[in-house]
Every structure is written in C-alpha cells, then in structure tokens.
Design an enzyme around this catalytic site. Structure first.
Site, PDB file in Angstrom:
ATOM      1  N   LYS A   1       7.901  82.885 121.961  1.00 21.42           N
ATOM      2  CA  LYS A   1       6.684  83.229 121.159  1.00 21.42           C
ATOM      3  C   LYS A   1       7.682  83.421 119.795  1.00 21.42           C
ATOM      4  O   LYS A   1       7.090  83.193 118.778  1.00 21.42           O
ATOM      5  CB  LYS A   1       6.372  84.337 121.786  1.00 21.42           C
ATOM      6  CG  LYS A   1       6.035  84.466 123.210  1.00 21.42           C
ATOM      7  CD  LYS A   1       4.839  85.300 123.584  1.00 21.42           C
ATOM      8  CE  LYS A   1       4.296  84.964 124.674  1.00 21.42           C
ATOM      9  NZ  LYS A   1       4.004  86.662 125.673  1.00 21.42           N
TER      10      LYS A   1
ATOM     11  N   GLN B   1       5.181  92.773 126.258  1.00 22.76           N
ATOM     12  CA  GLN B   1       5.090  91.630 127.193  1.00 22.76           C
ATOM     13  C   GLN B   1       4.819  91.929 128.352  1.00 22.76           C
ATOM     14  O   GLN B   1       5.543  93.353 129.139  1.00 22.76           O
ATOM     15  CB  GLN B   1       6.521  90.984 126.886  1.00 22.76           C
ATOM     16  CG  GLN B   1       6.479  90.106 128.395  1.00 22.76           C
ATOM     17  CD  GLN B   1       6.522  88.898 127.708  1.00 22.76           C
ATOM     18  OE1 GLN B   1       5.735  88.233 126.598  1.00 22.76           O
ATOM     19  NE2 GLN B   1       5.048  88.626 128.974  1.00 22.76           N
TER      20      GLN B   1
ATOM     21  N   ASP C   1      -2.917  90.182 122.199  1.00 22.74           N
ATOM     22  CA  ASP C   1      -3.137  89.620 123.258  1.00 22.74           C
ATOM     23  C   ASP C   1      -4.437  89.444 123.607  1.00 22.74           C
ATOM     24  O   ASP C   1      -5.403  88.744 125.254  1.00 22.74           O
ATOM     25  CB  ASP C   1      -2.379  90.476 123.730  1.00 22.74           C
ATOM     26  CG  ASP C   1      -1.625  89.412 124.680  1.00 22.74           C
ATOM     27  OD1 ASP C   1      -0.581  88.021 124.476  1.00 22.74           O
ATOM     28  OD2 ASP C   1      -0.364  90.143 125.199  1.00 22.74           O
TER      29      ASP C   1
END
Ligand code: NDP
Length: 299
Positions: free
Chosen positions: A55, A99, A122
């Site tokens: 990412k 994460q 997200d």
C-alpha cells in the site's frame, strides 16, 4: 481458457491508479499540498507487513506522501488511541489506515471509531458505515470500504447496468459481505447474503446472476453452485499447499476457478483480481479525503 472471461484486476486497478495519480497532481497544483496517507501497523504479522508495504509503495508511486507508524504487538489500546488522536489532528494527514486484524487485547471497533470519519480511508467508521447503508446523497459524504468498492468497479466492467440482477454474496463480514450488499442494493440488484448458518447454499447461489464469494474457505464454490452465464467475483485469499511442488504454497480463492470456468460468463482470478483493486481503491479514497477536507476548509 478464453481471456475474454477473465476480469483482470491488475489492468482495472492500474487504470484506477492512473486516474487517481491525475487527481493527486491536480490537488498538488491547486493547493500546494501533497495528499498524505498514514499507515498504522501493530505487530509483525508477515501477511499484514506485505499488505502495508505494498500500500505504501503504490501510494508513493502515484505521488502521495505516506507516513508509516509501526508499533510493537504489545502496544496498549490507550497508546494506539493517542496515536490516532495525533493523526486526526495532524493537518498534513488526509487518510488513516489501521491495518487489521489488531492484537486481541485491543478493541478494534474502539480504534476504528476513534478515526476522524473524514480521514477514514478504509470506510469502516460507524458514521461511514451508516452513510453507506442509507445511500443516496450521503454516498458523496462517505468512504466505501475498499474491497467491496473494488469488486463493484470490476462488476460494472462486465455488467454496466446491474439493475434487477440477482446477486448472492457469500459471507457477511463488516469489511466485505455487508458493504458489498449495500453497494449492490444501491444499484437496484436483488441481494441475498448467505453465511455459515445458511442451509443449502448451492441452491441459492445457483439462482444468482452475480456471485461474490468472501468466505476464506479455499476452492469452496464449485461448478454445480453456479448458473450458466453468471459473473463471479472471488474475494478469497487462501494460502494452501502447492499441489505440484512439495514444501511450497500457493494462493487460491474461495471459488474453484478451473471447475467453474466453463459455466461463468466472467470471473476474477486469484491472485490478480480483487487484491490489486482493494489497494487502488484505498488510494482513491485517500485522495478523495484530501479533496473533501480541502473543500471543508475553503467553504
Ligand atoms: P470473515 O472471516 O470476517 O467472514 C467470513 C464470512 O464467511 C462469514 O460471514 C462466515 O459466516 C462466512 N462463512 C464461513 N464459512 C462458511 C461456509 N462454510 N459457508 C458459508 N459461509 C461461510 O472474512 P472476510 O470477509 O474478512 O474475508 C473473506 C475472505 O476474503 C478471506 O479469504 C480474506 O482473506 C479475503 N479478503 C480479501 C481481500 C482482498 O483484498 N482481496 C480483502 C479482505 C478479505 P458467519 O458470519 O456465519 O461466521
């Protein structure tokens, strides 16, 4: 195998990254700032490390700045909340990615809901989940979770008008199954979600024009689960022993790709399907966050 059937996530993701790179460049020119993603990783899970490194690398490749925050697995929830607060208040940071999964001593929901919803790249914050669920005009104010957004963009390549399609989603997680269902409802699909307690799953999937598999069970979906001509999106990423190379492993999806290939009209491969799209959508969400924050400052 006919290539025409394969929905190539790598190609579609590269196009989306190129579009996002243009937005990044425009943003820099207009506001003299660089869209910035903060990446938070707790612990040393090898798969999570690979994900966050990819990412970060891709964000940098399209001209964004990235701040990596790698914390020890024993970090307290309180310390992690302090970091989130710092990132929320840092004017330079536009998107925050924590994460998952987090270690079990940390309440993931508390961490996600501590992220400023306008920096929630997200799309997991309860406010963004709510806006996605209500849909309509609120979709312009929310961030859609990256994996279902990627699946949706790939589906639209095969079926531009999804209206009236029967979509069956296997899996009801908050990060994939549920938001996927909302996106497809918004497109006026008829949506069925099946899960581990559903009876006779294959009878239900067999009626679907679209099957999205997000289960985490290697090669679970077989040919006799799929209607002739259906489009199949395989979210699953499962590492299994390599059938031909002793001691080696390989990645497979939740769908038995070779088995279903002859009946589907289109399918995403694993790897090279949903995975690259998830990352491309994270970058899209981050630059969109930067643009929205700038609009908020200037209006
Ligand atoms: P979760 O474990 O959170 O959810 C799995 C879902 O599958 C649950 O709803 C569960 O049902 C259901 N399920 C489990 N077993 C069965 C079964 N035998 N029959 C029917 N349903 C079943 O997983 P995620 O949603 O996080 O991820 C799913 C898969 O997608 C994983 O392989 C993951 O690695 C992959 N993934 C890939 C991403 C990408 O970028 N490509 C991103 C995110 C995930 P119940 O709720 O009843 O327990």
């Amino acid at each position: 195998m006919s290539d025409a059937k394969i929905i190539d996530g790598k190609v579609i993701a590269a196009d989306l990254r190129a579009e996002t790179a243009v937005k990044v460049e425009d943003f820099k020119n207009k506001f003299n700032k660089t869209p910035t993603l903060a990446v938070v990783l707790v612990g040393e899970d090898p798969a999570s490390q690979v994900y966050v490194n990819t990412k970060s690398k891709m964000a940098k490749e399209i001209g964004m700045d990235v701040g990596d925050h790698f914390l020890d697995a024993t970090v307290s929830e309180e310390k992690l909340l302090e970091l989130i607060d710092k990132l929320n208040n840092d004017q330079k940071v536009n998107g925050i990615l924590v994460q998952l999964p987090l270690p079990s001593h940390i309440d993931s929901r508390a961490i996600i809901d501590a992220i400023d919803p306008v920096k929630d790249a997200d799309g997991f914050h309860a406010i963004n989940v709510g806006r996605n669920s209500i849909g309509g005009d609120l979709l312009s104010k929310t961030f859609t979770p990256c994996t279902p957004l990627g699946c949706y963009l790939m589906l639209k390549k095969s079926i531009p008008d999804l209206k009236g399609m029967h979509a069956v989603i296997i899996g009801r997680s908050n990060i994939v199954g549920k938001p996927m269902a909302q996106l497809l409802l918004e497109e006026s699909c008829t949506v069925t979600i099946v899960h581990s307690k559903t009876r006779n799953i294959e009878e239900i999937t067999k009626q679907a024009d679209i099957v999205v598999a997000a289960v985490g069970r290697p090669l679970m979906v077989k040919k006799d689960w799929i209607k002739e001509g259906a489009v199949v999106i395989d979210v699953g990423i499962n590492r299994v022993d390599h059938p031909d190379k002793p001691g080696k492993t390989k990645l497979v999806g939740d769908v038995d790709y070779d088995d279903v290939f002859s009946v589907v009209s289109a399918i995403t491969p694993v790897p090279g399907g949903v995975g690259p799209m998830t990352i491309a959508c994270l970058l899209k969400n981050t630059v969109d966050a930067a643009i929205r924050q700038q609009v908020e400052i200037t209006t």
